[in-house]
Design a protein around this motif. Structure first.
Motif, PDB file in Angstrom:
ATOM      1  N   SER A 194       0.816  -1.217   0.000  1.00  0.00           N
ATOM      2  CA  SER A 194       0.000   0.000   0.000  1.00  0.00           C
ATOM      3  C   SER A 194       0.851   1.269   0.000  1.00  0.00           C
ATOM      4  CB  SER A 194      -0.934   0.014   1.217  1.00  0.00           C
ATOM      5  OG  SER A 194      -0.188   0.060   2.419  1.00  0.00           O
ATOM      6  N   ARG A 195       2.165   1.126  -0.005  1.00  0.00           N
ATOM      7  CA  ARG A 195       3.055   2.274   0.043  1.00  0.00           C
ATOM      8  C   ARG A 195       3.690   2.535  -1.321  1.00  0.00           C
ATOM      9  NH1 ARG A 195       2.548   5.457   4.669  1.00  0.00           N
ATOM     10  NH2 ARG A 195       1.755   4.069   6.286  1.00  0.00           N
ATOM     11  N   ILE A 196       3.955   3.816  -1.580  1.00  0.00           N
ATOM     12  CA  ILE A 196       4.620   4.196  -2.826  1.00  0.00           C
ATOM     13  C   ILE A 196       5.802   5.099  -2.502  1.00  0.00           C
ATOM     14  CG2 ILE A 196       2.517   4.026  -4.213  1.00  0.00           C
ATOM     15  CD1 ILE A 196       2.314   7.085  -4.065  1.00  0.00           C
ATOM     16  N   GLU A 197       6.665   5.275  -3.480  1.00  0.00           N
ATOM     17  CA  GLU A 197       7.818   6.157  -3.324  1.00  0.00           C
ATOM     18  C   GLU A 197       7.348   7.617  -3.364  1.00  0.00           C
ATOM     19  OE1 GLU A 197      11.882   7.373  -5.785  1.00  0.00           O
ATOM     20  OE2 GLU A 197      10.662   5.637  -6.399  1.00  0.00           O
ATOM     21  N   VAL A 198       7.835   8.401  -2.428  1.00  0.00           N
ATOM     22  CA  VAL A 198       7.453   9.810  -2.373  1.00  0.00           C
ATOM     23  C   VAL A 198       8.127  10.561  -3.517  1.00  0.00           C
ATOM     24  CG1 VAL A 198       7.481  11.911  -0.990  1.00  0.00           C
ATOM     25  CG2 VAL A 198       7.162   9.699   0.121  1.00  0.00           C
ATOM     26  N   ARG A 199       7.338  11.251  -4.336  1.00  0.00           N
ATOM     27  CA  ARG A 199       7.857  12.027  -5.460  1.00  0.00           C
ATOM     28  C   ARG A 199       8.125  13.462  -5.035  1.00  0.00           C
ATOM     29  NH1 ARG A 199       6.163   7.202  -6.800  1.00  0.00           N
ATOM     30  NH2 ARG A 199       6.162   6.651  -9.025  1.00  0.00           N
TER      31      ARG A 199
END
Length: 396
Positions: free
Chosen positions: A47-52
């Motif tokens: 559920s986590r993504i890389e912070v842009r």
């Protein structure tokens, strides 16, 4: 027969009849109380993504929807949830399936890993509510759990009366409020029964009393009758229903607002939002013009108080309707509070922990209650040191 004896036999008989069901509901109640936390833990990685960087551009919502449906045939997106937390992926849902976690920057997807846990929790809910009876709401199991909840309230109230010592003093209260590890046999069980009952009683009374309102139609109606209101027919989330507003007739040639802009208008209207969901993607064609159906979640530990159903104008983005919890009638607010007091969720994670500890204590009460009853009816009459009839441990 003395009044105390009448209360004692009422307590004992009600406990023996409902004890096994109370134990089942206590065990399953502990499991389902932490459903949200358990499911989030299973999906903590996907559920986590890389912070842009701030300059990063999210893909348009409709493009993301098309990408998801093209990459996953049969997954027809019906709703979406976006989060304020930039490290959380967007959640796409299909009818009866989801969530599918989607990176709004790249369109990359991840499947949920909580399906198995969700199935287990669903089974626990079935046993908690109607002892696993396949007929569900209309089952005999539902009636049995309801009656057991009612009897549990009787057990709690009668137990409070029996707990009060006949004489007050440190010597009389000591075995009633604190564990005594030197006791054995009957005296030990009495000590455990009284101590666990005393410290868990306030929470158990709340759990049992709210369960009665949930279990019975008359209990549900009683809440609204006390508030001077007419009870809604639905006893589940349907009681929160509010007729949707009418969309103002748009000017000739007006175009629908892009969904991303509609989301932005809702976010502006609720600056402290935590997540915003589009509950149903609008139909691309049809004679009726329906408002956009959003749900705004605010930073609040009680779900029904945190969630605000919002209807907006699909052409202008204006807010047509927003029903906050405090806008509900007193009776409905009380009924919703009962729903979340029953799980402890009304006070967030600390409330769930306290409710679960009380459920664990009720297992001790059931076990010691059965043990004491067995000794009363079938055990050999012998004294343990100190005895249950001694001044150190008053008997009912």
């Amino acid at each position: 027969m003395p009044f105390r004896k009448i209360i004692f036999w009422l307590h004992l008989i009600a406990g023996l009849i409902a004890g096994a069901v109370i134990a089942v509901m206590s065990v399953t109640g502990i499991g389902i109380a932490f459903e949200e936390e358990i499911l989030k833990w299973f999906d903590r990685k996907v559920s986590r993504i890389e912070v842009r960087p701030a300059s990063g551009e999210k893909l348009p919502l409709m493009e993301l929807k098309q990408r998801v449906e093209s990459a996953r045939p049969g997954f027809r997106v019906t709703s979406v949830v976006i989060h304020r937390d930039p490290t959380l992926a967007w959640e796409f849902h299909a009818d009866g399936d989801g969530p599918l976690y989607v990176d709004p920057y790249s369109g990359a997807t991840n499947d949920t890993r909580s399906h198995g846990a969700h199935e287990v929790i669903h089974k626990l809910e079935e046993w908690h509510r109607w002892l696993g009876d396949k007929d569900g709401q209309a089952s005999v199991g539902r009636l049995v759990t309801g009656v057991s909840n009612l009897m549990f309230v009787v057990v709690c109230v009668s137990g409070l009366y029996l707990w009060f010592p006949r004489s007050w003093g440190r010597r009389a209260l000591r075995p009633l409020v604190g564990l005594k590890f030197g006791y054995k046999g009957k005296a030990r069980d009495f000590n455990l029964h009284n101590v666990f009952g005393f410290w868990s009683l306030p929470v158990l009374l709340v759990l049992g009393g709210t369960a009665v309102a949930i279990s019975f139609e008359w209990g549900h109606r009683l809440v609204f009758t006390v508030a001077g209101e007419e009870a809604p027919k639905s006893r589940n989330y349907g009681m929160m229903f509010v007729p949707p507003p009418v969309v103002p007739v748009p000017s000739e040639g007006a175009a629908r607002l892009p969904l991303d802009e509609a989301f932005a208008r809702v976010a502006t209207a609720f600056p402290d939002w935590k997540s915003i969901s589009l509950e149903q993607f609008p139909a691309v064609s049809g004679p009726a013009i329906e408002p956009l159906d959003f749900g705004v979640t605010l930073p609040d530990h009680m779900p029904s108080r945190a969630y605000i159903p919002v209807k907006s104008d699909p052409f202008t983005g204006g807010i047509l309707q927003a029903v906050r919890f405090q806008d509900r009638s007193p009776g409905l607010q009380a009924r919703v509070w009962m729903r979340f007091l029953h799980t402890g969720g009304a006070f967030g994670l600390p409330g769930k922990i306290i409710a679960s500890l009380a459920c664990a204590a009720s297992l001790v009460l059931v076990w010691t209650g059965f043990a004491l009853s067995w000794r009363r009816f079938f055990g050999k009459r012998r004294r343990s040191v100190p005895s249950a009839s001694s001044p150190d441990f008053p008997s009912p």
